[in-house]
Design a protein around this motif. Structure first.
Motif, PDB file in Angstrom:
ATOM      1  N   VAL A  46     -27.902  -6.743   0.453  1.00 52.60           N
ATOM      2  CA  VAL A  46     -26.583  -6.251   0.813  1.00 52.60           C
ATOM      3  C   VAL A  46     -25.537  -6.899  -0.086  1.00 52.60           C
ATOM      4  O   VAL A  46     -25.470  -8.110  -0.207  1.00 52.60           O
ATOM      5  CB  VAL A  46     -26.262  -6.563   2.292  1.00 52.60           C
ATOM      6  N   GLN A  47     -24.738  -6.072  -0.752  1.00 54.55           N
ATOM      7  CA  GLN A  47     -23.644  -6.563  -1.587  1.00 54.55           C
ATOM      8  C   GLN A  47     -22.360  -5.879  -1.159  1.00 54.55           C
ATOM      9  O   GLN A  47     -22.304  -4.657  -1.064  1.00 54.55           O
ATOM     10  CB  GLN A  47     -23.914  -6.268  -3.055  1.00 54.55           C
ATOM     11  N   LEU A  48     -21.343  -6.665  -0.908  1.00 50.50           N
ATOM     12  CA  LEU A  48     -20.056  -6.112  -0.519  1.00 50.50           C
ATOM     13  C   LEU A  48     -19.305  -5.634  -1.760  1.00 50.50           C
ATOM     14  O   LEU A  48     -19.492  -6.176  -2.846  1.00 50.50           O
ATOM     15  CB  LEU A  48     -19.234  -7.176   0.202  1.00 50.50           C
ATOM     16  N   PRO A  49     -18.451  -4.641  -1.604  1.00 48.36           N
ATOM     17  CA  PRO A  49     -17.649  -4.206  -2.752  1.00 48.36           C
ATOM     18  C   PRO A  49     -16.631  -5.281  -3.095  1.00 48.36           C
ATOM     19  O   PRO A  49     -16.285  -6.110  -2.248  1.00 48.36           O
ATOM     20  CB  PRO A  49     -16.973  -2.933  -2.243  1.00 48.36           C
ATOM     21  N   PRO A  50     -16.120  -5.270  -4.320  1.00 45.78           N
ATOM     22  CA  PRO A  50     -15.141  -6.295  -4.695  1.00 45.78           C
ATOM     23  C   PRO A  50     -13.845  -6.123  -3.903  1.00 45.78           C
ATOM     24  O   PRO A  50     -13.431  -5.006  -3.596  1.00 45.78           O
ATOM     25  CB  PRO A  50     -14.923  -6.064  -6.179  1.00 45.78           C
ATOM     26  N   SER A  51     -13.209  -7.228  -3.584  1.00 49.08           N
ATOM     27  CA  SER A  51     -11.955  -7.175  -2.838  1.00 49.08           C
ATOM     28  C   SER A  51     -10.772  -7.072  -3.802  1.00 49.08           C
ATOM     29  O   SER A  51     -10.879  -7.390  -4.982  1.00 49.08           O
ATOM     30  CB  SER A  51     -11.805  -8.415  -1.973  1.00 49.08           C
ATOM     31  N   ILE A  52      -9.645  -6.625  -3.283  1.00 50.60           N
ATOM     32  CA  ILE A  52      -8.433  -6.514  -4.093  1.00 50.60           C
ATOM     33  C   ILE A  52      -7.801  -7.898  -4.178  1.00 50.60           C
ATOM     34  O   ILE A  52      -7.442  -8.490  -3.164  1.00 50.60           O
ATOM     35  CB  ILE A  52      -7.442  -5.510  -3.480  1.00 50.60           C
ATOM     36  N   SER A  53      -7.686  -8.430  -5.386  1.00 47.66           N
ATOM     37  CA  SER A  53      -7.085  -9.749  -5.555  1.00 47.66           C
ATOM     38  C   SER A  53      -5.583  -9.652  -5.790  1.00 47.66           C
ATOM     39  O   SER A  53      -4.851 -10.583  -5.478  1.00 47.66           O
ATOM     40  CB  SER A  53      -7.761 -10.505  -6.697  1.00 47.66           C
ATOM     41  N   ALA A  54      -5.100  -8.547  -6.338  1.00 49.39           N
ATOM     42  CA  ALA A  54      -3.659  -8.344  -6.542  1.00 49.39           C
ATOM     43  C   ALA A  54      -3.370  -6.854  -6.678  1.00 49.39           C
ATOM     44  O   ALA A  54      -4.169  -6.111  -7.229  1.00 49.39           O
ATOM     45  CB  ALA A  54      -3.194  -9.073  -7.791  1.00 49.39           C
ATOM     46  N   SER A  55      -2.228  -6.442  -6.150  1.00 48.92           N
ATOM     47  CA  SER A  55      -1.742  -5.064  -6.310  1.00 48.92           C
ATOM     48  C   SER A  55      -0.371  -5.138  -6.954  1.00 48.92           C
ATOM     49  O   SER A  55       0.539  -5.759  -6.397  1.00 48.92           O
ATOM     50  CB  SER A  55      -1.646  -4.355  -4.967  1.00 48.92           C
ATOM     51  N   LYS A  56      -0.227  -4.518  -8.109  1.00 47.44           N
ATOM     52  CA  LYS A  56       1.037  -4.601  -8.842  1.00 47.44           C
ATOM     53  C   LYS A  56       1.429  -3.224  -9.353  1.00 47.44           C
ATOM     54  O   LYS A  56       0.583  -2.375  -9.600  1.00 47.44           O
ATOM     55  CB  LYS A  56       0.912  -5.576 -10.001  1.00 47.44           C
ATOM     56  N   SER A  57       2.733  -3.043  -9.516  1.00 51.42           N
ATOM     57  CA  SER A  57       3.255  -1.799 -10.077  1.00 51.42           C
ATOM     58  C   SER A  57       3.898  -2.108 -11.420  1.00 51.42           C
ATOM     59  O   SER A  57       4.508  -3.160 -11.612  1.00 51.42           O
ATOM     60  CB  SER A  57       4.259  -1.155  -9.126  1.00 51.42           C
ATOM     61  N   ASP A  69      -4.509  -1.911  -8.850  1.00 43.88           N
ATOM     62  CA  ASP A  69      -5.166  -2.837  -7.929  1.00 43.88           C
ATOM     63  C   ASP A  69      -6.164  -3.634  -8.739  1.00 43.88           C
ATOM     64  O   ASP A  69      -7.160  -3.087  -9.238  1.00 43.88           O
ATOM     65  CB  ASP A  69      -5.896  -2.078  -6.808  1.00 43.88           C
ATOM     66  N   TRP A  70      -5.906  -4.924  -8.904  1.00 43.09           N
ATOM     67  CA  TRP A  70      -6.832  -5.794  -9.633  1.00 43.09           C
ATOM     68  C   TRP A  70      -7.889  -6.273  -8.652  1.00 43.09           C
ATOM     69  O   TRP A  70      -7.575  -6.783  -7.583  1.00 43.09           O
ATOM     70  CB  TRP A  70      -6.075  -6.973 -10.233  1.00 43.09           C
ATOM     71  N   ASP A  73     -13.823  -8.747  -9.104  1.00 45.77           N
ATOM     72  CA  ASP A  73     -14.878  -8.814 -10.116  1.00 45.77           C
ATOM     73  C   ASP A  73     -14.352  -8.579 -11.531  1.00 45.77           C
ATOM     74  O   ASP A  73     -15.124  -8.446 -12.474  1.00 45.77           O
ATOM     75  CB  ASP A  73     -16.006  -7.832  -9.800  1.00 45.77           C
ATOM     76  N   GLY A  74     -13.022  -8.497 -11.696  1.00 48.28           N
ATOM     77  CA  GLY A  74     -12.429  -8.299 -13.011  1.00 48.28           C
ATOM     78  C   GLY A  74     -12.103  -6.857 -13.323  1.00 48.28           C
ATOM     79  O   GLY A  74     -11.412  -6.574 -14.296  1.00 48.28           O
ATOM     80  N   SER A  75     -12.582  -5.935 -12.546  1.00 52.34           N
ATOM     81  CA  SER A  75     -12.271  -4.518 -12.773  1.00 52.34           C
ATOM     82  C   SER A  75     -10.923  -4.190 -12.126  1.00 52.34           C
ATOM     83  O   SER A  75     -10.297  -5.042 -11.502  1.00 52.34           O
ATOM     84  CB  SER A  75     -13.390  -3.636 -12.204  1.00 52.34           C
ATOM     85  N   ALA A  76     -10.483  -2.963 -12.279  1.00 52.66           N
ATOM     86  CA  ALA A  76      -9.190  -2.546 -11.733  1.00 52.66           C
ATOM     87  C   ALA A  76      -9.266  -1.102 -11.269  1.00 52.66           C
ATOM     88  O   ALA A  76     -10.171  -0.355 -11.648  1.00 52.66           O
ATOM     89  CB  ALA A  76      -8.098  -2.701 -12.788  1.00 52.66           C
ATOM     90  N   ARG A  77      -8.304  -0.720 -10.428  1.00 58.60           N
ATOM     91  CA  ARG A  77      -8.138   0.657  -9.989  1.00 58.60           C
ATOM     92  C   ARG A  77      -6.722   1.077 -10.326  1.00 58.60           C
ATOM     93  O   ARG A  77      -5.765   0.450  -9.879  1.00 58.60           O
ATOM     94  CB  ARG A  77      -8.356   0.757  -8.483  1.00 58.60           C
ATOM     95  N   VAL A  78      -6.564   2.127 -11.122  1.00 58.64           N
ATOM     96  CA  VAL A  78      -5.245   2.593 -11.558  1.00 58.64           C
ATOM     97  C   VAL A  78      -4.870   3.813 -10.735  1.00 58.64           C
ATOM     98  O   VAL A  78      -5.664   4.731 -10.560  1.00 58.64           O
ATOM     99  CB  VAL A  78      -5.257   2.927 -13.068  1.00 58.64           C
ATOM    100  N   LYS A  79      -3.608   3.817 -10.224  1.00 57.28           N
ATOM    101  CA  LYS A  79      -3.140   4.898  -9.362  1.00 57.28           C
ATOM    102  C   LYS A  79      -1.787   5.399  -9.861  1.00 57.28           C
ATOM    103  O   LYS A  79      -1.018   4.652 -10.451  1.00 57.28           O
ATOM    104  CB  LYS A  79      -2.992   4.393  -7.924  1.00 57.28           C
ATOM    105  N   LYS A  80      -1.509   6.668  -9.622  1.00 64.17           N
ATOM    106  CA  LYS A  80      -0.214   7.260  -9.956  1.00 64.17           C
ATOM    107  C   LYS A  80       0.777   7.123  -8.805  1.00 64.17           C
ATOM    108  O   LYS A  80       1.973   7.199  -9.006  1.00 64.17           O
ATOM    109  CB  LYS A  80      -0.375   8.738 -10.316  1.00 64.17           C
ATOM    110  N   SER A  81       0.279   6.928  -7.564  1.00 63.22           N
ATOM    111  CA  SER A  81       1.134   6.697  -6.401  1.00 63.22           C
ATOM    112  C   SER A  81       0.461   5.653  -5.514  1.00 63.22           C
ATOM    113  O   SER A  81      -0.743   5.424  -5.614  1.00 63.22           O
ATOM    114  CB  SER A  81       1.364   7.990  -5.622  1.00 63.22           C
ATOM    115  N   SER A 100      -4.198  -9.559 -13.975  1.00 58.16           N
ATOM    116  CA  SER A 100      -3.281  -9.596 -12.834  1.00 58.16           C
ATOM    117  C   SER A 100      -2.187 -10.652 -12.999  1.00 58.16           C
ATOM    118  O   SER A 100      -1.169 -10.583 -12.332  1.00 58.16           O
ATOM    119  CB  SER A 100      -4.058  -9.846 -11.547  1.00 58.16           C
ATOM    120  N   LYS A 101      -2.390 -11.613 -13.871  1.00 57.12           N
ATOM    121  CA  LYS A 101      -1.411 -12.689 -14.030  1.00 57.12           C
ATOM    122  C   LYS A 101      -0.342 -12.372 -15.073  1.00 57.12           C
ATOM    123  O   LYS A 101       0.696 -13.019 -15.099  1.00 57.12           O
ATOM    124  CB  LYS A 101      -2.137 -13.980 -14.391  1.00 57.12           C
TER     125      LYS A 101
END
Length: 114
Positions: A46-57, A69-70, A73-81, A100-101
């Motif tokens: 069982v492996q949990l998905p990575p957690s959000i360490s920072a959310s920035k606009s 959303d950083w 695990d070092g990856s990111a999620r990019v959103k338009k809204s 994220s820094k």
């Protein structure tokens, strides 16, 4: 007078219970023997998905907003809204440069500031 019916009821109940079979019974659905090892869950994989360490606009050079959303695990999620789920980008993706820094990132070749 009230003691007689109570005594009779008690004797009838005792006689009914005396006739019960005292063997131990295991009730299993389907007539199969109980196999307790089938209920054990292996938790090793069982492996949990990575957690959000920072959310920035960020505001980009063409005046659009990008929400990032950083993830831990070092990856990111990019959103338009803010309400959107977003597009996952692996760590080190050429589409998104920065972390994220930092106060600025480069998204799809555009410079974006906080």
């Amino acid at each position: 007078m009230t003691r007689t019916p109570l005594l009779i009821i008690t004797l009838v109940a005792a006689a009914a219970l005396a006739g019960c079979n005292k063997e131990s019974h295991t009730i299993v659905a389907g007539g199969e023997p109980a196999d307790n090892t089938a209920n054990v869950t292996a938790n090793a994989n069982v492996q949990l998905p990575p957690s959000i360490s920072a959310s920035k606009s960020y505001r980009c050079a063409d005046n659009t907003l990008v929400y990032v959303d950083w993830l831990s695990d070092g990856s990111a999620r990019v959103k338009k809204s803010r309400g959107e789920v977003g597009t996952p980008l692996p760590a080190g993706s050429p589409d998104l440069k920065g972390d994220s820094k930092s106060s600025s990132v480069t998204y799809k070749g555009q410079s974006c500031q906080r």
